[in-house]
Every structure is written in C-alpha cells, then in structure tokens.
Scaffold this active site. Structure first.
Site: not given
Ligand SMILES: [Zn+2]
Length: 274
Positions: A2-3
């Site tokens: 996840p960014e």
C-alpha cells in the site's frame, strides 16, 4: 505494498473509531512483523494505552498514545480494520495484531504473508524516524523546486528517485508509473537531466494522481482493503500500471514493460514519454 493513497484511506477510516479509545486487550500471533520491539514490551506498552491521535506519514499508519507511537506499515497482503463485531474463525485466521478496544470493537492488523511491519517508538525515536523520510508530496511545503533539488543531485533513473523514501514520502511503484506517464517523462531518464519545466509537470502530476487515488479510496489490485474492509477503485483509472502490452490510452502504441530500472515492473509508452 500500500502506498500513500491506500494508507491515507485506511487512516481516514480507522481514525474516528480509535480516537479517545483505550486498548483493553492486545494479542500478537507472530513476532516476525516486529521491528525494534519485543512482543512482551509491545503488549505491555499498548495495554491500557489511550489513543490521542491517528495519522499517516509516508506509507505508515501511526497511532499516537502521547508518550509513544505504534507505527504500522501494511505489507502487500496487510490490512488494518476496526471491526464492529467479534471476528469469526475465518476472519481471525490471518490476524497478526488484535486489539480489543474499551467499547468492545476490535482493531485488527491482518497479514496473510506477514510482509508488513510494526514498530513502537517513543517521542525521540519517532522524531529520528520521521526526520529520515522525505517530504510529504501533498504538503503545501512540497514545491516543484523542492522536487527539483532531490532530482538534480542524482544520476539514478527518475523513477528510482521518486520512489526513494529519503527523497519523497509515500510514492511506490503504482503511482510512480502513473505520474511519469502523465508527465510524459521516460522512467529510465537520469533524474539529474530533468529540466525545471519537467520538475513542474512531474510535481503537478504526482499531486494530482495521489489526490485522485485518495478520492477513489486507493487502488485494489489484489489484497488491499480500506479501513472498513472494502476495496478501493482507482485501479479503474490506471493508465499504465498493469497494462504492459496493451495500447497506450493516449496514442495507441503498445505499452512497453521493463524490469531493468529497479527490478519492479515499469510500464511506459515509448512515444508519449521521453
Ligand atoms: Zn502513448
């Protein structure tokens, strides 16, 4: 992994459910996700702790208890959800960290492959940790000039530099691919060769795309879930990531793919990016 937009979505979802709550009971299924803290110490410090703030920094969700902070970096298969009801057996199967709150709701960090990490830092430890991470791209203080300074010093590929957390916080493979396509910049171009007009375009596209992705609750390619357990929808708007061999949405040329830049899949258009 996840960014920025995914972790921002998680934090926005879990924050209202955690603020002011006390961690009544804490359990951990495996120690291998811990960094710099033992299971014993983690459980001792978290049990009875009251949440004073929940925020995001880079790709981390930070739960602040005043004198110390729990930092969760969700891995590719990680999710952080506040459940309204007790978990059933299937839901509990991959739960790594389980926190029963004082209102009987449960905060759960779930991670099938346990690629995520949990850290516990005091105020000084946090100050050091955050000082080593680059600027937040959505902060007003992040300007095209600041991006230009980071890029100008490097002979590495521009894609590598914007994904390097020392220089810029929160951007990973998905959004680096998308921002470079939108800005018309070849991902393999040496960062130091970019001109001020490239800095301006790339800066604007990084911010625009991250904001659009947050508005869509992030990108769910496989496992990512929001803080309520739902899927994001920005995958419907991706123009290059995951589209190797498909026609460019702008010019129709077949999109190229390479692993040569950073061992990750980079997808780009030979014609639109230079
Ligand atoms: Zn194209």
């Amino acid at each position: 992994m996840p960014e920025l937009p995914e972790v921002e979505t998680i934090v926005r979802d879990i924050r209202p459910a955690l603020l002011g709550r006390t961690f009544a009971k804490v359990s951990l299924s495996h120690d291998d996700v811990l960094r710099g803290v033992t299971r014993r110490r983690l459980i001792r410090r978290l049990t009875g702790a009251k949440v004073v703030d929940v925020f995001r920094r880079a790709k981390h969700a930070v739960i602040d208890f005043g004198d110390h902070r729990l930092i969760v970096q969700p891995g590719m298969t990680g999710s952080l959800v506040v459940h309204r009801h007790a978990l059933d057996r299937e839901q509990a199967k991959y739960a790594v960290l389980r926190v029963l709150l004082d209102n009987r709701r449960e905060l759960v960090y779930d991670d099938v492959r346990r690629l995520g990490t949990l850290l516990l830092l005091d105020r000084l430890g946090w100050a050091r940790y955050t000082a080593a991470i680059g600027p937040e791209p959505l902060d007003p203080g992040f300007t095209p000039e600041r991006l230009g300074e980071a890029l100008g010093k490097s002979r590495q590929a521009v894609k590598k530099v914007i994904m390097d957390q020392k220089y810029l916080a929160g951007v990973g493979n998905i959004y680096a691919n998308e921002a470079l396509f939108a800005a018309g910049i070849d991902p393999s171009k040496p960062a130091g060769k970019l001109k001020p007009e490239d800095h301006r375009r790339l800066h604007a596209e990084i911010r625009r795309i991250l904001q659009a992705a947050i508005a869509s609750n992030g990108t769910t390619v496989r496992d990512y879930r929001t803080g309520t357990g739902d899927e994001g929808s920005f995958q419907l708007e991706l123009l290059v990531y995951g589209r190797e061999g498909e026609p460019c949405r702008r010019c129709g040329t077949r999109l190229a793919g390479t692993h040569a830049i950073d061992a990750r899949t980079t997808v780009f258009c030979h014609r639109c990016q230079s």
